[in-house]
Design a protein around this motif. Sequence first.
Motif, short mmCIF file in Angstrom:
data_model
loop_
_atom_site.label_atom_id
_atom_site.label_comp_id
_atom_site.label_asym_id
_atom_site.label_seq_id
_atom_site.Cartn_x
_atom_site.Cartn_y
_atom_site.Cartn_z
N LYS A 104 98.02 73.99 -34.69
CA LYS A 104 97.27 72.80 -35.35
C LYS A 104 96.11 72.71 -34.97
O LYS A 104 95.15 72.61 -35.65
CB LYS A 104 98.17 71.79 -35.69
CG LYS A 104 99.25 71.87 -36.43
CD LYS A 104 100.21 70.42 -36.63
CE LYS A 104 101.26 70.51 -37.45
NZ LYS A 104 102.53 71.25 -36.73
N THR A 158 92.89 74.71 -35.94
CA THR A 158 92.29 74.41 -37.33
C THR A 158 91.73 73.11 -37.33
O THR A 158 91.10 73.02 -38.49
CB THR A 158 93.57 74.58 -38.34
OG1 THR A 158 94.64 73.18 -38.22
CG2 THR A 158 94.31 75.77 -37.89
N ILE A 159 91.55 72.27 -36.61
CA ILE A 159 91.09 70.80 -36.64
C ILE A 159 89.68 70.90 -36.94
O ILE A 159 89.29 69.84 -37.75
CB ILE A 159 91.50 70.03 -35.41
CG1 ILE A 159 90.78 70.61 -34.29
CG2 ILE A 159 92.91 69.83 -35.28
CD1 ILE A 159 90.92 69.41 -33.15
N GLU A 176 90.45 71.64 -40.96
CA GLU A 176 91.57 71.18 -41.60
C GLU A 176 91.78 69.74 -41.41
O GLU A 176 92.24 69.33 -40.26
CB GLU A 176 92.69 71.99 -41.57
CG GLU A 176 92.40 73.42 -42.04
CD GLU A 176 92.71 73.54 -43.46
OE1 GLU A 176 93.06 72.75 -44.19
OE2 GLU A 176 92.17 74.59 -43.95
N LYS A 194 93.83 67.29 -42.47
CA LYS A 194 95.12 66.81 -42.20
C LYS A 194 95.91 67.34 -41.08
O LYS A 194 96.50 66.61 -40.35
CB LYS A 194 96.15 67.43 -43.25
CG LYS A 194 96.39 69.10 -43.27
CD LYS A 194 97.47 69.65 -44.34
CE LYS A 194 97.69 71.05 -44.45
NZ LYS A 194 98.57 71.24 -45.27
N ASN A 195 95.23 68.46 -40.52
CA ASN A 195 95.91 68.76 -38.99
C ASN A 195 95.26 67.98 -38.00
O ASN A 195 95.87 67.69 -37.05
CB ASN A 195 95.73 70.28 -38.83
CG ASN A 195 96.77 71.17 -39.46
OD1 ASN A 195 97.77 70.52 -39.93
ND2 ASN A 195 96.60 72.26 -39.68
N ASN A 215 100.47 75.04 -40.68
CA ASN A 215 100.78 74.05 -41.54
C ASN A 215 100.40 74.11 -42.71
O ASN A 215 99.83 73.41 -43.58
CB ASN A 215 100.51 72.61 -40.86
CG ASN A 215 101.12 71.37 -41.42
OD1 ASN A 215 102.06 71.38 -41.96
ND2 ASN A 215 100.48 70.11 -41.27
#
Length: 352
Positions: free
Chosen positions: A12, A15-16, A19, A21-22, A282
């Motif tokens: 996760k 990807t932040i 993304e 949501k992550n 995710n």
Amino acid sequence: MSYKETLFFVAKCLTISLEDKNFLIVKDKIVKGSVDWDAIVKVSTAHFVFPALYCNLKRKELLQFLPEDLVAYMKHIITLNNERNLQIIQQAKQLDFLLKENNIHPVFLKGTAFLLQGFYEEISERMVGDIDFIVSPEVYEDTIQILKKNGYTNKDHLLNTVKIGNHYPRLVHENKIAAVEIHFRILKPPYDKSFTYETVKNNISKTAENSYVLNYDHQVLHTIFNKQASDYGYWYKTISLRNNYDLFLLSKKTNTLQAIKKYNRHFTILNTFLASSSYIFNHISSIHFVNNKKAATFIKHQIKFLDFPKKMNANKKIWNFYFENKSRLRKLKLAFVNKNMRKHLLHLIFKR
């Protein structure tokens, strides 16, 4: 944190930057102080994504919540990797110039290609081992000799003239940081039949400085095949976050499902990696795949092996036995038609 929890948290984190949501999930866990940073360092290092982890945390201003000594260590590793990658880029450009002077146009592969094309937001983000490139079959032997005349060497070996695997034995230079692997095919047999130099040469991409690399669709294929086929990931059901992270970034550049659709013969091997990557990160929407029974089963086995490492090791041993014996049989067949292979096998037998 268990190994599985740590692995998925690291995933996760990777990807932040892209993304939201992550990012919210990761930030909440970090701010609450519920992260085992020793485990995070261990897992991210083992998966060769420690620099990418740092870069993503820095970009989203989360380093302030980490222990000071950990941030200091991260900065030290990033500095070292940045220096190494700058040297690799310089070395690759020198090789490119040298070969083009001899009318040879190398196509750079894997991590080196990504560095040359500015694929990552920061040079230090990717850990790179060797410099890989492929050339036209007609100039393969000439390429080897040119590098050897310019200071690159390898240990003399009976199999230097035998095409086993997918590249010439690694060449090193005493004044250069990276070893060089000259590919005569992109993938090992039998996957080389449908993904060859001939199939990619008309769709090559150019970097800003006119170096040649695979286009994004072909990089998707190469990234997946390297893990699933060359490293036997499809059979081992193992996870490699570096490959997954490359695929994640590529999914922001091209449609991953469209990239693999032409390769029906190996569709399951390719699609399961896409499905697994989406799950690991995710459920990333940019990673397109066919959500079928084979994909679900593949992921189910991966999760089971994360929960039961002994079962994963037993599975790897079984497949190792299979692939090692398959390789021995292939070499034995080759020995019937290749003198150097016969000498090599006899040397191994009598050495024992």
